[in-house]
Design a protein around this motif. Sequence first.
Motif, PDB file in Angstrom:
ATOM      1  N   GLY A   1       2.517  11.116   1.022  1.00 30.22           N
ATOM      2  CA  GLY A   1       3.575  11.965   1.544  1.00 30.22           C
ATOM      3  C   GLY A   1       4.892  11.769   0.827  1.00 30.22           C
ATOM      4  O   GLY A   1       5.938  12.089   1.355  1.00 30.22           O
ATOM      5  N   GLY A   2       4.849  11.207  -0.370  1.00 32.14           N
ATOM      6  CA  GLY A   2       6.070  10.940  -1.103  1.00 32.14           C
ATOM      7  C   GLY A   2       6.645   9.565  -0.815  1.00 32.14           C
ATOM      8  O   GLY A   2       7.585   9.144  -1.465  1.00 32.14           O
ATOM      9  N   PHE A   3       6.088   8.853   0.160  1.00 33.32           N
ATOM     10  CA  PHE A   3       6.566   7.507   0.469  1.00 33.32           C
ATOM     11  C   PHE A   3       5.989   6.528  -0.532  1.00 33.32           C
ATOM     12  O   PHE A   3       4.897   6.717  -1.055  1.00 33.32           O
ATOM     13  N   GLY A   4       6.733   5.465  -0.778  1.00 35.04           N
ATOM     14  CA  GLY A   4       6.264   4.414  -1.680  1.00 35.04           C
ATOM     15  C   GLY A   4       5.474   3.369  -0.933  1.00 35.04           C
ATOM     16  O   GLY A   4       4.742   3.670   0.014  1.00 35.04           O
ATOM     17  N   GLU A   5       5.679   2.134  -1.343  1.00 31.13           N
ATOM     18  CA  GLU A   5       4.933   1.027  -0.747  1.00 31.13           C
ATOM     19  C   GLU A   5       5.428   0.735   0.665  1.00 31.13           C
ATOM     20  O   GLU A   5       6.604   0.860   0.968  1.00 31.13           O
ATOM     21  N   ALA A   6       4.498   0.324   1.512  1.00 27.76           N
ATOM     22  CA  ALA A   6       4.811  -0.020   2.900  1.00 27.76           C
ATOM     23  C   ALA A   6       4.185  -1.362   3.232  1.00 27.76           C
ATOM     24  O   ALA A   6       3.114  -1.700   2.721  1.00 27.76           O
ATOM     25  N   THR A   7       4.862  -2.131   4.082  1.00 31.58           N
ATOM     26  CA  THR A   7       4.344  -3.419   4.537  1.00 31.58           C
ATOM     27  C   THR A   7       4.595  -3.567   6.029  1.00 31.58           C
ATOM     28  O   THR A   7       5.532  -2.981   6.577  1.00 31.58           O
ATOM     29  N   VAL A   8       3.754  -4.360   6.668  1.00 29.60           N
ATOM     30  CA  VAL A   8       3.949  -4.712   8.070  1.00 29.60           C
ATOM     31  C   VAL A   8       3.635  -6.196   8.205  1.00 29.60           C
ATOM     32  O   VAL A   8       2.588  -6.663   7.761  1.00 29.60           O
ATOM     33  N   SER A   9       4.560  -6.927   8.803  1.00 28.27           N
ATOM     34  CA  SER A   9       4.314  -8.322   9.145  1.00 28.27           C
ATOM     35  C   SER A   9       4.638  -8.479  10.624  1.00 28.27           C
ATOM     36  O   SER A   9       5.240  -7.587  11.223  1.00 28.27           O
TER      37      SER A   9
ATOM     38  N   PRO B   1      18.808   0.183  -0.999  1.00 20.23           N
ATOM     39  CA  PRO B   1      18.693   1.583  -1.409  1.00 20.23           C
ATOM     40  C   PRO B   1      17.233   2.052  -1.500  1.00 20.23           C
ATOM     41  O   PRO B   1      16.427   1.493  -2.233  1.00 20.23           O
ATOM     42  N   GLY B   2      16.891   3.027  -0.672  1.00 16.69           N
ATOM     43  CA  GLY B   2      15.553   3.607  -0.672  1.00 16.69           C
ATOM     44  C   GLY B   2      14.502   2.838   0.104  1.00 16.69           C
ATOM     45  O   GLY B   2      13.343   3.247   0.145  1.00 16.69           O
ATOM     46  N   VAL B   3      14.881   1.715   0.716  1.00 18.96           N
ATOM     47  CA  VAL B   3      13.927   0.910   1.473  1.00 18.96           C
ATOM     48  C   VAL B   3      14.401   0.848   2.924  1.00 18.96           C
ATOM     49  O   VAL B   3      15.512   0.394   3.206  1.00 18.96           O
ATOM     50  N   PHE B   4      13.543   1.310   3.838  1.00 18.99           N
ATOM     51  CA  PHE B   4      13.873   1.363   5.259  1.00 18.99           C
ATOM     52  C   PHE B   4      12.973   0.417   6.036  1.00 18.99           C
ATOM     53  O   PHE B   4      11.805   0.235   5.698  1.00 18.99           O
TER      54      PHE B   4
ATOM     55  N   GLU C   1       8.294  -1.954   7.066  1.00 12.72           N
ATOM     56  CA  GLU C   1       9.156  -1.590   5.939  1.00 12.72           C
ATOM     57  C   GLU C   1       8.443  -0.575   5.056  1.00 12.72           C
ATOM     58  O   GLU C   1       7.242  -0.681   4.826  1.00 12.72           O
ATOM     59  N   VAL C   2       9.202   0.412   4.548  1.00 13.27           N
ATOM     60  CA  VAL C   2       8.631   1.452   3.697  1.00 13.27           C
ATOM     61  C   VAL C   2       9.680   1.942   2.707  1.00 13.27           C
ATOM     62  O   VAL C   2      10.877   1.952   3.013  1.00 13.27           O
ATOM     63  N   GLU C   3       9.208   2.302   1.517  1.00 13.36           N
ATOM     64  CA  GLU C   3      10.076   2.940   0.528  1.00 13.36           C
ATOM     65  C   GLU C   3      10.101   4.430   0.836  1.00 13.36           C
ATOM     66  O   GLU C   3       9.053   5.055   0.962  1.00 13.36           O
TER      67      GLU C   3
ATOM     68  N   LEU D   1       0.841  -1.177   0.000  1.00  9.39           N
ATOM     69  CA  LEU D   1       0.000   0.000   0.000  1.00  9.39           C
ATOM     70  C   LEU D   1       0.877   1.227   0.000  1.00  9.39           C
ATOM     71  O   LEU D   1       1.825   1.308   0.769  1.00  9.39           O
ATOM     72  N   GLN D   2       0.576   2.155  -0.877  1.00  8.98           N
ATOM     73  CA  GLN D   2       1.310   3.409  -0.856  1.00  8.98           C
ATOM     74  C   GLN D   2       0.675   4.299   0.189  1.00  8.98           C
ATOM     75  O   GLN D   2      -0.533   4.459   0.230  1.00  8.98           O
ATOM     76  N   VAL D   3       1.501   4.876   1.052  1.00 12.39           N
ATOM     77  CA  VAL D   3       0.988   5.598   2.205  1.00 12.39           C
ATOM     78  C   VAL D   3       1.004   7.106   2.020  1.00 12.39           C
ATOM     79  O   VAL D   3       0.626   7.841   2.923  1.00 12.39           O
TER      80      VAL D   3
END
Length: 160
Positions: free
Chosen positions: A15-23, A67-70, A37-39, A11-13
Motif C-alpha cells: 500500500g505504499g508503506f515501507g517496513e513495519a515492526t511490532v514489539s 521523518p517518515g517513520v510513525f 512502527e511503520v514507514e 516486513l514491507q506491508v
Amino acid sequence: MRWVVLLVMLLQVGGGFGEATVSGRALSATTMELDIEVESPGGGPVVAHLLDPGGPQETVALVERSPGVFGGFVDVRRIDWVVVFEGLGTRSVQSQPVNISELGLDPALLGRVPGITATTRPPPSSPSGFGWLALGSAAATAALLAAWFWLRGPRLPSGE
C-alpha cells in the motif's frame, strides 16, 4: 546478568508503506503493550487498525517519531492481532492486512513455543530397539499360548 538478543523482523506491508515492526511486553497474564512502527508513504497522519477476527477493532493514532517513520503504543489482549496501516493524507492509502507475529512480535508473548505450531508438531515417540524387542517377545508369547490352548482343547474335570 542475562543478555537477551532481540531479532527484529522487518516486513514491507504494501500500500505504499515501507517496513513495519511490532514489539511488545506483557502487562498481565491477559494483556500486553505493543510498540507499533511503520514507514509512511507520504506526509499526513497514520493510524493502525488492529483487528481481532470475529471480535473488536482497536484504532491507534501513530505519531511521527522521525521523518517518515510513525509509531505508537497500545495496550491490548494477548492475541495475534491483524494490523492494517492507513495513511490519512490528501489521499487515503491502506496496507495489506498482516498478523503482528509476522511483524516481529515475540511468539512467547502470545503463549506460543517457538518452532512449534499447529502444523509442525514433534513426531510421536517410537519405541527404541529394546522396546521393539519387548513388543515382539510379548506378541510371540501370546501367540504360543493361544496355539497351545487351541491344540490342547478344553479339558473338563472328571467327576471321580
